[in-house]
Design an enzyme around this catalytic site. Structure first.
Site, mmCIF file in Angstrom:
data_model
loop_
_atom_site.group_PDB
_atom_site.id
_atom_site.type_symbol
_atom_site.label_atom_id
_atom_site.label_comp_id
_atom_site.label_asym_id
_atom_site.label_seq_id
_atom_site.Cartn_x
_atom_site.Cartn_y
_atom_site.Cartn_z
ATOM 1 N N ASN A 9 0.383 -32.992 21.620
ATOM 2 C CA ASN A 9 -0.626 -32.827 22.671
ATOM 3 C C ASN A 9 -0.311 -33.856 23.751
ATOM 4 O OD1 ASN A 9 -2.883 -32.744 24.277
ATOM 5 N ND2 ASN A 9 -4.312 -33.493 22.720
ATOM 6 N N LYS A 11 -1.729 -34.265 26.526
ATOM 7 C CA LYS A 11 -2.916 -34.681 27.294
ATOM 8 C C LYS A 11 -2.589 -34.623 28.799
ATOM 9 C CE LYS A 11 -4.498 -37.137 23.262
ATOM 10 N NZ LYS A 11 -5.269 -38.229 22.684
ATOM 11 N N HIS A 97 -11.180 -30.522 21.579
ATOM 12 C CA HIS A 97 -10.638 -31.884 21.419
ATOM 13 C C HIS A 97 -11.750 -32.898 21.710
ATOM 14 C CE1 HIS A 97 -8.294 -35.508 21.950
ATOM 15 N NE2 HIS A 97 -7.326 -34.897 21.278
ATOM 16 N N GLU A 99 -11.769 -35.542 23.320
ATOM 17 C CA GLU A 99 -11.835 -36.000 24.719
ATOM 18 C C GLU A 99 -12.596 -34.980 25.569
ATOM 19 O OE1 GLU A 99 -7.634 -36.719 25.014
ATOM 20 O OE2 GLU A 99 -7.886 -38.405 23.644
ATOM 21 N N GLU A 169 -9.381 -35.015 13.533
ATOM 22 C CA GLU A 169 -9.013 -36.180 14.348
ATOM 23 C C GLU A 169 -10.204 -37.140 14.422
ATOM 24 O OE1 GLU A 169 -5.573 -35.059 17.194
ATOM 25 O OE2 GLU A 169 -7.450 -34.648 18.221
ATOM 26 N N GLY A 175 -5.479 -42.861 19.778
ATOM 27 C CA GLY A 175 -4.960 -43.748 20.809
ATOM 28 C C GLY A 175 -5.248 -45.219 20.555
ATOM 29 N N SER A 215 -3.251 -41.496 16.102
ATOM 30 C CA SER A 215 -2.214 -42.527 15.939
ATOM 31 C C SER A 215 -1.147 -42.153 14.906
ATOM 32 C CB SER A 215 -2.851 -43.887 15.610
ATOM 33 O OG SER A 215 -3.701 -44.292 16.677
HETATM 34 P P1 13P Z 1 -2.791 -40.245 19.544
HETATM 35 O O1 13P Z 1 -1.694 -39.709 18.654
HETATM 36 O O2 13P Z 1 -2.289 -40.764 20.846
HETATM 37 O O3 13P Z 1 -3.701 -41.158 18.808
HETATM 38 O O4 13P Z 1 -3.691 -38.951 19.956
HETATM 39 C C1 13P Z 1 -4.148 -38.112 18.981
HETATM 40 C C2 13P Z 1 -4.742 -36.915 19.615
HETATM 41 O O5 13P Z 1 -5.787 -36.997 20.237
HETATM 42 C C3 13P Z 1 -4.005 -35.652 19.518
HETATM 43 O O6 13P Z 1 -4.761 -34.589 19.971
#
Ligand code: 13P
Length: 251
Positions: A9, A11, A97, A99, A169, A175, A215
């Site tokens: 992903n 983002k 997601h 976010e 997640e 992150g 992560s």
């Molecule tokens: P990270 O791997 O950067 O922690 O992000 C995970 C994520 O949100 C994947 O959709």
């Protein structure tokens, strides 16, 4: 046997030019020792470029999107429809997601509509679920995540469920460099599978792939993938670096 599924992903990273440059490097080193299904979910503006590269070079990688709206067309300024994604040979779409839930206020009810729209347009949803740190610390993580599933899967037909991927997640692991322990992640994935068996049946529950996200890095993927109910990973930051993502695919 569920085929492992590793998805990147990106983002809100990578212009379409940077995306093409990424693949210049990635495609020469691409190796898939574990015969995983591999997908990239670039931002909307880079989907066409990534699609052109993987089709042109016949790289066995699937295309995904990071979101979409649930209507097929109309006066929805700024939105992208399932039909538009399908026309770009997109196969997967990340929905719900954290976010999008936290920054853009998406609710389970919206996500439920999006899942239905994805199936109506032959797109395969990657449904994200996961709890905040306070919820984990209060011991209510499982109830919270299973509640998200109840709402997001409301009235979704059984015939489609085998095409669904669920990404667990935990928000506190995204992150931050903090990963859930592989046992905690696996326990949640098991609870999700049991919930699917209750909502549908055992056969369907056994088919659904459940990814862990938060992560995921080259140093922790092997331990995660060794667990009984973790079938893959949804990778953020490490999918932006060709070497790291290749190491993750070849765990
Ligand atoms: P990270 O791997 O950067 O922690 O992000 C995970 C994520 O949100 C994947 O959709």
């Amino acid at each position: 046997m569920r085929k492992p599924f590793i998805a990147g992903n990106w983002k809100m990273n990578m212009t379409h030019i940077e995306a093409i440059q990424f693949f210049d490097d990635f495609k020469f080193n691409y190796e898939n020792k574990n015969n995983c299904e591999v997908a990239f979910c670039p931002p909307f503006t880079a989907i066409r470029s990534v699609g052109t590269v993987i089709e042109g070079d016949k790289i066995d990688i699937k295309l995904g999107a990071q979101n979409m709206y649930f209507e097929e067309s109309g006066a929805y300024t700024g939105e992208v429809s399932p039909i538009m994604l399908k026309a770009l040979n997109v196969e997967y779409v990340i929905l719900g997601h954290s976010e999008r839930r936290e920054i853009f206020n998406e609710k389970d009810e919206d996500i439920n509509k999006k899942i239905k729209a994805a199936f109506n347009n032959e797109l395969k949803p990657i449904l994200c679920v996961g709890e905040q740190l306070e919820i984990r610390e209060s011991g209510k993580a499982e109830d919270y995540v299973l509640g998200q599933l109840d709402n997001c899967l409301k009235d979704i037909e059984e015939k489609n469920i085998g095409l669904l991927t669920i990404a667990y997640e935990p928000i506190w692991a995204i992150g931050t460099g903090k990963t859930a322990t592989s046992d905690d992640a696996n326990n949640m994935c098991k609870a999700i599978r049991k919930k699917l068996a209750n909502l549908y049946n055992e056969d369907v529950a056994e088919k659904v792939r459940i990814q862990y996200g938060g992560s995921v890095k080259p140093h922790n993927i092997t331990e995660l993938m060794a667990k009984s109910d973790i079938d893959g990973a949804l990778v953020g930051g490490a999918s932006l670096k060709a070497d790291d993502f290749l190491a993750i695919i070849n765990y």
